[in-house]
Enzyme design. Structure first.
Site, PDB file in Angstrom:
ATOM      1  N   SER A 126       0.839  -1.204   0.000  1.00 41.37           N
ATOM      2  CA  SER A 126       0.000   0.000   0.000  1.00 41.37           C
ATOM      3  C   SER A 126       0.872   1.251   0.000  1.00 41.37           C
ATOM      4  O   SER A 126       1.756   1.390  -0.846  1.00 41.37           O
ATOM      5  CB  SER A 126      -0.957  -0.036   1.202  1.00 41.37           C
ATOM      6  N   ASP A 183      -8.300  -3.579  -7.344  1.00 44.27           N
ATOM      7  CA  ASP A 183      -7.787  -2.770  -6.228  1.00 44.27           C
ATOM      8  C   ASP A 183      -7.756  -1.281  -6.595  1.00 44.27           C
ATOM      9  O   ASP A 183      -7.129  -0.880  -7.577  1.00 44.27           O
ATOM     10  CB  ASP A 183      -6.383  -3.260  -5.864  1.00 44.27           C
ATOM     11  N   HIS A 310      -7.821  -4.862  -1.897  1.00 42.99           N
ATOM     12  CA  HIS A 310      -6.599  -4.235  -1.371  1.00 42.99           C
ATOM     13  C   HIS A 310      -6.111  -4.957  -0.112  1.00 42.99           C
ATOM     14  O   HIS A 310      -4.928  -4.847   0.235  1.00 42.99           O
ATOM     15  CB  HIS A 310      -6.845  -2.753  -1.074  1.00 42.99           C
TER      16      HIS A 310
END
Length: 590
Positions: A126, A183, A310
Site C-alpha cells: 500500500s 484494487d 486491497h
C-alpha cells in the site's frame, strides 16, 4: 521448462511471499520505520519492509496531485536529458522516504548484506510501496548495491520522466509491482485529491488500526476515481497512436490531468489464481483502467471489490504462487490472458490497448533512417575539414569566408544535419524513440562527433552575419545556441557522470569570437582577463584529451591571429598556448 513468475521477473519465487508477508506486517506497525527479515539458506536474502500510513497528509500535500520535483541531489539520474527537466514525484511520499533514509542507511543488517553480498529486497504494501521504490532508486543511484523492489497494491509514484529515466538507465527490471484486478489504490493517484480520497483512506485507516474490524465502506468514490483515471488513459492512448487532435490539448488546458504514470514490471493478479506479467508501461496504464471497468457488474459490487481486494494480497499470492499459472503479455496477448484480465480478445480489444503494441513496433526502428543519413553527411563534413587544412586556414575560417564551392556544399550539409537532429530532438521530447536511445554508446558517440564537427560551423555562420548584434552572444547568458547541441552535450556529460555544461569543447570558437568583440567594447577588464585565462586552460585540456582538434592552431586561423594580437601583459603567465602553436607550425613545416 515451465514458466514461473520468478523466471519472468528475475527473482527467486521463494522471496516473493515472505516479502509480501513482511510488507503487510510492517505497514501495520507505524511505530517502526521498517522491519527486517534475513533468510539463511541457498537463496540467502534480506528483506526490508517499510511501515505505511493512511493519513491524507501522507498521500496528498498540495492539491490537486501533491506533486513536487525530485531531489536531484539524491536522485541525479531522474531527469530528462532532452530538456534537462527533473522528474516529478508525489511530495508526501518523498517526504516520508527522507524521514526513513538516515536510519536505513546505517542499519547493521544492510551493511552486513553489502559485505556478505546477499540479495537485498525492499518491499512495501500500500502506501509503503513508494518508500520501497525510492529506497531502491537511492541505492541504485549510489551503486553501493543492486537491490530489488517488490510492492503490493502500491499507488503510483512518479511522472513520465521518472519512468523514462528508469528505463533509460536500465533499472526498470529491478522493480516489480503486484496489483489486484480491481484494487482501487494503484489507480487512486490518477485522480486529483478529493473528499472521496479521504473516505477511502479513512476506511483503510480504521480497518488497519483494528479499532473497527468491520468499518462501513465508503460509497460513490469508484466512478469519480476511475473517471479521472480513464481521462488520463485516453489522453495517453491518443498521444501514443499519433493522434494530433487539437481538442485534446484544449481539454488538457482546462482539466489538469494526473502527472503520475506506471513504471517497472507489473504482475496483475486476476482473481482466479492466474498471474499476468506486463513490462510495457503504456500497456500497464491501459490495463489498469480497462480491466477494472464495470462491465455488467453494478457499481456497488465493484466498489466493494475494489476495497476488499486491497486487503487480499497475501491469500491471493499464496494461491497464485502455488499454481504458477503465469503469462507474459509482452510476448503477445493470448486470448485466455486477455479474458483473465477482463479484456476482450482480438479485434474487440479496446483500440488504446492495441495501439500500445503497434506503436512499440514502430518505435523500435524509427531512428535508423536518420542515423544512416547522418553518418553519410558527417563523412562529407570530415572530408571538408580535412581539405580545408591545406590552406593552413582551417575549416572554421574557410566556412566563415564562404569563398569556395566546398563551403557552399558544407553549408547545405550543415542545414540537412540540423533538420535531422531537430527531428530526433522532437521525437525524444514526445517519447517516440526507445527509452535507452540516449544511453546507447553508438548514439552518444555519433552525437558527440556531430556536435564537435558541426557546431563550430554554426558559430562561424552566427558571427559571419553578426547575429550577436540582434540576439546577444551565441552562448553567454543562455544565448541562441540551438537546443539540439545542448541535449546532445548532456548525453555525454550524463554518461561520464559530469555536471551539465562541463563538456563545452564545441563552444571554443564562440568563446574566442565573443572575447574579441568584448575586448573592443570594454577593453581589458578583470572579467575579460579571467575569460582569456579560461580559454587557455580549456584549449590545453581539450587538445590534450583530443576533444578539440589542433587545426585551431593553424597559422592563419582566427584564434592564432587573435592570440598573437593580445598585448603581452594580458596573456596568461603560462606559455602553454605558444608551445602548442609552435608544435603545430613545426609539424606543418612552417
Amino acid at each position: 521448462m515451465e514458466e514461473t513468475v520468478g523466471n519472468l521477473i528475475g527473482l527467486n519465487d521463494e522471496v516473493i511471499h515472505p516479502a509480501a508477508t513482511l510488507a503487510v506486517e510492517a505497514h501495520n506497525s507505524p511505530s517502526k520505520q521498517f522491519l527486517v527479515k534475513i533468510r539463511h539458506d541457498l537463496s540467502s536474502f534480506v528483506v526490508f519492509a517499510f511501515s505505511g500510513s493512511m493519513l491524507p497528509d501522507d498521500w496528498f500535500g498540495e492539491p490537486p496531485f501533491g506533486k513536487t520535483k525530485i531531489d536531484t541531489g539524491k536522485f541525479p539520474s531522474l531527469k530528462s536529458l532532452n530538456d534537462g527537466g527533473d522528474a516529478v514525484v508525489n511530495g508526501s511520499f518523498l517526504r516520508r522516504f527522507n524521514g526513513v533514509l538516515d536510519k536505513l542507511s546505517h542499519a547493521k543488517e544492510l551493511k552486513e548484506a553489502i559485505e556478505k553480498k546477499r540479495q537485498v529486497v525492499f518491499s512495501g504494501y500500500s502506501s509503503a510501496g513508494p518508500i520501497a521504490i525510492m529506497a531502491t532508486l537511492y541505492f541504485l543511484e549510489n551503486r553501493t548495491l543492486s537491490p530489488r523492489c517488490l510492492t503490493f497494491g502500491s499507488p503510483l509514484v512518479g511522472d513520465r520522466i521518472f519512468g523514462h529515466a528508469l528505463r533509460r538507465e536500465g533499472w526498470s527490471d529491478y522493480f516489480t509491482h503486484f496489483v489486484m484486478k480491481y484494487d482501487i489504490i494503484p489507480r487512486i493517484m490518477l485522480s486529483p485529491s478529493s473528499t472521496e480520497h479521504e473516505q477511502i483512506l479513512n476506511y483503510f485507516k480504521s480497518k488497519f488500526d483494528r479499532k473497527n474490524i468491520n468499518p462501513a465502506p465508503p460509497s460513490g468514490f469508484y466512478l469519480t476515481v476511475m473517471g479521472n483515471a480513464s481521462s488520463v488513459a485516453s489522453y495517453e492512448a491518443c498521444h501514443l497512436m499519433g493522434c494530433r487532435n487539437p481538442s485534446l490539448d484544449i481539454i488538457k488546458s482546462f482539466i489538469e490531468l494526473s502527472p503520475y504514470r506506471p513504471s517497472g514490471t507489473y504482475v496483475f493478479c486476476t482473481g482466479n489464481g492466474n498471474l499476468v506479467v506486463v513490462k510495457n508501461p503504456n500497456a500497464v496504464l491501459q490495463i489498469l483502467i480497462h480491466c477494472a471497468e464495470l462491465g455488467e457488474s453494478n457499481t456497488a459490487e465493484v466498489e466493494k471489490r475494489s476495497l476488499d481486494e486491497h486487503s487480499a494480497y497475501l491469500s491471493e499470492l499464496k494461491e497464485c504462487l502455488g499454481m504458477q499459472a503465469v503469462v507474459s503479455l509482452d510476448g503477445g496477448p493470448a486470448t485466455a490472458t486477455l479474458n483473465d484480465l477482463g479484456l476482450p480478445a482480438s479485434d474487440a480489444m479496446p483500440s488504446s490497448c492495441r495501439g500500445v503494441r503497434e506503436s512499440q513496433i514502430k518505435k523500435s526502428g524509427k531512428d535508423r533512417k536518420y542515423l544512416e543519413k547522418i553518418e553519410v553527411e558527417l563523412e562529407m563534413m570530415r572530408k571538408y575539414k580535412e581539405n580545408a587544412q591545406i590552406s593552413r586556414l582551417g575549416y572554421y575560417d574557410s566556412f566563415k569566408l564562404q569563398n569556395e564551392d566546398d563551403d557552399f556544399h558544407a553549408n547545405v550539409s550543415r542545414l540537412e544535419l540540423a533538420g535531422m537532429w531537430d527531428e530526433i530532438k522532437e521525437m525524444l521530447k514526445e517519447f517516440e524513440l526507445p527509452d535507452d536511445f540516449e544511453k546507447k554508446r553508438e548514439i552518444i558517440d555519433l552525437g558527440t562527433k556531430y556536435r564537435r564537427l558541426v557546431e563550430p560551423l554554426d558559430i562561424a555562420n552566427f558571427y559571419r552575419h553578426s547575429k550577436d548584434k540582434e540576439t546577444g552572444a551565441y552562448v553567454i547568458g543562455g544565448g541562441p545556441r540551438p537546443k539540439r547541441y545542448r541535449f546532445i552535450q548532456r548525453w555525454l556529460e550524463h554518461d561520464e557522470k559530469k555536471s551539465f555544461g562541463s563538456r563545452s569543447e564545441s563552444l571554443f570558437w564562440a568563446d574566442v569570437e565573443q572575447l574579441g568583440i568584448d575586448i573592443k567594447k570594454k577593453g581589458y577588464l578583470q572579467e575579460i582577463e579571467e575569460r582569456i585565462q579560461q580559454v587557455e586552460r580549456n584549449l590545453i585540456a581539450w587538445i590534450g584529451d583530443r576533444s578539440l582538434d589542433d587545426d585551431v592552431l593553424l597559422e592563419n586561423s582566427t584564434f592564432v591571429k587573435w592570440w598573437r594580437d593580445l598585448p603581452p601583459q594580458h596573456k596568461p603567465v603560462s606559455d602553454g598556448i605558444e608551445k602548442l602553436i609552435g608544435e603545430k607550425e613545426k609539424a606543418a613545416g612552417v
